[in-house]
Design a protein around this motif. Structure first.
Motif, PDB file in Angstrom:
ATOM      1  N   TRP A   1      47.978  49.146  31.524  1.00  0.00           N
ATOM      2  CA  TRP A   1      47.859  49.089  32.978  1.00  0.00           C
ATOM      3  C   TRP A   1      48.751  50.140  33.615  1.00  0.00           C
TER       4      TRP A   1
ATOM      5  N   ILE B   1      48.263  50.798  44.200  1.00  0.00           N
ATOM      6  CA  ILE B   1      47.041  50.871  43.411  1.00  0.00           C
ATOM      7  C   ILE B   1      47.369  50.444  41.986  1.00  0.00           C
ATOM      8  N   TYR B   2      46.629  49.461  41.490  1.00  0.00           N
ATOM      9  CA  TYR B   2      46.768  48.995  40.115  1.00  0.00           C
ATOM     10  C   TYR B   2      45.465  49.283  39.378  1.00  0.00           C
ATOM     11  N   SER B   3      45.576  49.696  38.147  1.00  0.00           N
ATOM     12  CA  SER B   3      44.385  49.912  37.328  1.00  0.00           C
ATOM     13  C   SER B   3      44.695  49.494  35.894  1.00  0.00           C
ATOM     14  N   CYS B   4      43.637  49.310  35.119  1.00  0.00           N
ATOM     15  CA  CYS B   4      43.832  49.022  33.710  1.00  0.00           C
ATOM     16  C   CYS B   4      42.677  49.627  32.922  1.00  0.00           C
ATOM     17  N   THR B   5      42.881  49.757  31.631  1.00  0.00           N
ATOM     18  CA  THR B   5      41.856  50.280  30.744  1.00  0.00           C
ATOM     19  C   THR B   5      41.896  49.496  29.441  1.00  0.00           C
TER      20      THR B   5
END
Length: 151
Positions: free
Chosen positions: A55, A65-69
């Motif tokens: 993340w 802004i938060y993101s994950c993969t």
């Protein structure tokens, strides 16, 4: 998986921001002479497992802004007939180490190298799964495949 420690987009998250992404199954499509055949990949008892995730967090003006993969790797023998890549599944005994910010990169890579797919099965399912209007348990019903469809 092969470039996590090297690519700028993942390097920092791989060192400090590993996460687990829970699931009971996922879909993958196999190219066949008859078209794309969807498969439901899951445990025989449909119990929970976790994908290896990373993340990230950015601040932009007044916005967070938060993101994950989900981490992927080359397909193992189970998944090779369906796709050349697969998501990495973390074994339950490795959850704590995967999430620990103090786990060194060598150990993280070792966790990623374990085969969390040993307890999974591929079930061919209806192409009904391709339409979001079909949001019911029936999309997971196994279908029979002719041997020519698999060639």
């Amino acid at each position: 998986r092969e470039t996590l420690a090297k690519k700028p987009a993942f390097r920092s998250a791989f060192r400090k921001r590993c996460c687990l992404i829970p699931a009971t199954g996922f879909y993958e499509w196999q190219q066949t002479p008859a078209g794309k055949q969807p498969h439901h990949i899951h445990r025989p008892d449909n119990s929970l497992f976790a994908f290896a995730g990373l993340w990230e967090h950015w601040e932009r003006e007044t916005e967070s802004i938060y993101s994950c993969t989900i981490v992927t790797t080359a397909a193992n023998p189970l998944m090779q007939p369906v796709h050349q890549r697969m998501s990495v599944i973390i074994a339950a005994q490795d959850y704590r180490s995967w999430l620990d910010k103090n786990t060194n990169q060598e150990d993280l890579h070792s966790i990623l190298d374990r085969d969390g797919y040993r307890q999974l099965q591929l079930t061919p399912i209806s192409t009904r799964v391709n339409n979001p209007a079909h949001n019911d348990p029936g999309i997971l019903k196994a279908v029979s495949l002719a041997m020519d469809d698999m060639a």
